[in-house]
Motif scaffolding. Structure first.
Motif, PDB file in Angstrom:
ATOM      1  N   LEU A 152       0.823  -1.211   0.000  1.00 30.18           N
ATOM      2  CA  LEU A 152       0.000   0.000   0.000  1.00 30.18           C
ATOM      3  C   LEU A 152       0.860   1.265   0.000  1.00 30.18           C
ATOM      4  N   ILE A 153       1.867   1.300   0.883  1.00 35.17           N
ATOM      5  CA  ILE A 153       2.732   2.489   0.968  1.00 35.17           C
ATOM      6  C   ILE A 153       3.444   2.709  -0.372  1.00 35.17           C
ATOM      7  N   TRP A 154       4.025   1.624  -0.924  1.00 37.74           N
ATOM      8  CA  TRP A 154       4.782   1.703  -2.176  1.00 37.74           C
ATOM      9  C   TRP A 154       3.925   2.257  -3.319  1.00 37.74           C
ATOM     10  N   HIS A 155       2.733   1.672  -3.482  1.00 36.36           N
ATOM     11  CA  HIS A 155       1.894   2.092  -4.609  1.00 36.36           C
ATOM     12  C   HIS A 155       1.309   3.480  -4.388  1.00 36.36           C
ATOM     13  N   ALA A 156       1.047   3.844  -3.140  1.00 32.29           N
ATOM     14  CA  ALA A 156       0.573   5.202  -2.859  1.00 32.29           C
ATOM     15  C   ALA A 156       1.646   6.216  -3.250  1.00 32.29           C
ATOM     16  N   LEU A 157       2.870   5.994  -2.783  1.00 28.59           N
ATOM     17  CA  LEU A 157       3.954   6.940  -3.055  1.00 28.59           C
ATOM     18  C   LEU A 157       4.214   7.076  -4.556  1.00 28.59           C
ATOM     19  N   HIS A 158       4.191   5.948  -5.261  1.00 26.58           N
ATOM     20  CA  HIS A 158       4.499   5.996  -6.694  1.00 26.58           C
ATOM     21  C   HIS A 158       3.390   6.638  -7.523  1.00 26.58           C
ATOM     22  N   SER A 159       2.216   6.845  -6.920  1.00 27.75           N
ATOM     23  CA  SER A 159       1.125   7.518  -7.621  1.00 27.75           C
ATOM     24  C   SER A 159       1.081   9.007  -7.289  1.00 27.75           C
ATOM     25  N   MET A 160       1.822   9.424  -6.257  1.00 29.57           N
ATOM     26  CA  MET A 160       1.824  10.828  -5.835  1.00 29.57           C
ATOM     27  C   MET A 160       2.711  11.664  -6.768  1.00 29.57           C
TER      28      MET A 160
END
Lengths: 175, 175
Positions: free
Chosen positions: B46-54
């Motif tokens: 979750l953290i990884w995909h959230a950051l990469h979408s920001m």
């Protein structure tokens, strides 16, 4: 050594060479370290980065990781370390491709998951899958699970390489 | 629900909205599931995909995951589930950014790891880092660790959001 270097594979590396590096790096990492969470986490990273450096169709892997025996529920797998999108948390023995590998203790190579009876669609984008059991003393303790967004992404070379890794993991970790 | 959908964030999503989704999805995933390996693995995703979408600079995250207490060695962290390249396996309390967060039980936001005394370079590409302790009954049981390839990638909003996630993880898992 900077540890991240272990994940660096030459772009377009041949499958044979990439898996040789996975096995070599995994063996080096496990030397003196028997913690299964730690070793599975680094192994998932090695598999993921190896596949994404390989030519078509291997580079379409969208999930690489592990399910392990659920300590609270018999005949059930629970999610372990992985690379990819959020995944199903538990899988009963016998259910889906992972559950079949756990129940039969045999590697499953599925060319098209849509034609696999009782496929569990954690990710609708997945089209092919390989699941390799990790055995200790004849008993399955975990499975390696890799998914791809394209059909027929996994062949006999993937099977043999991941079975070698599974054997190393079986003997290198305290399960 | 297809579980992978939890990792799908709109491209360029605002940080506030992305972290709200992380917290919402994490809370839903942990409902009825207290296995720490399983919950940390999905949280890393979750953290990884959230950051990469920001937007910039958050999308330059190159590692997101966890270190937990090493069950075999006091005052030592051991690698847990993560997304990214192969990582250092063990870190002594007090060593590097993770070790300092574990020892002090305080979040560390490091604008430039090159200027952090005793930085452990698991990956030479990392330039900034945030480490958030997960506490249970006042005792650190694990840390959330996120690295970025650019300096000053993490701000007070990252700190507050990851501290919220750490609090949920502390109460939602059997440690």
């Amino acid at each position: 050594m900077v540890h991240a270097d272990a994940s660096n594979f030459p772009r377009g590396v041949l499958k044979t060479e990439a898996y040789a590096q996975v096995i070599e790096q995994a063996s080096a990492l496990f030397d003196g370290q028997r913690n299964w969470v730690c070793n599975l986490a680094n192994s998932a990273s090695l598999i993921w980065h190896a596949l994404h450096s390989m030519p078509e169709p291997s580079n379409h892997a969208n999930w690489a990781g592990f399910y392990v025996l659920d300590p609270t529920t018999p005949k059930q797998l629970i999610l372990g370390p992985f690379m990819g999108k959020v995944a199903c948390q538990t899988i009963k023995f016998g259910r889906g491709v992972c559950g079949k590998a756990a129940e039969t203790a045999e590697t499953q190579v599925i060319e098209d998951v849509h034609s696999f009876p009782d496929h569990i669609a954690c990710d609708g984008d997945s089209r092919s899958e390989i699941v390799v059991p990790i055995r200790v003393g004849g008993k399955v303790v975990a499975v390696i699970d890799v998914d791809s967004t394209v059909p027929k992404a996994f062949d006999d070379e993937d099977k043999k390489a991941l079975e070698s890794l599974a054997e190393i993991l079986g003997t290198s970790c305290d399960w």
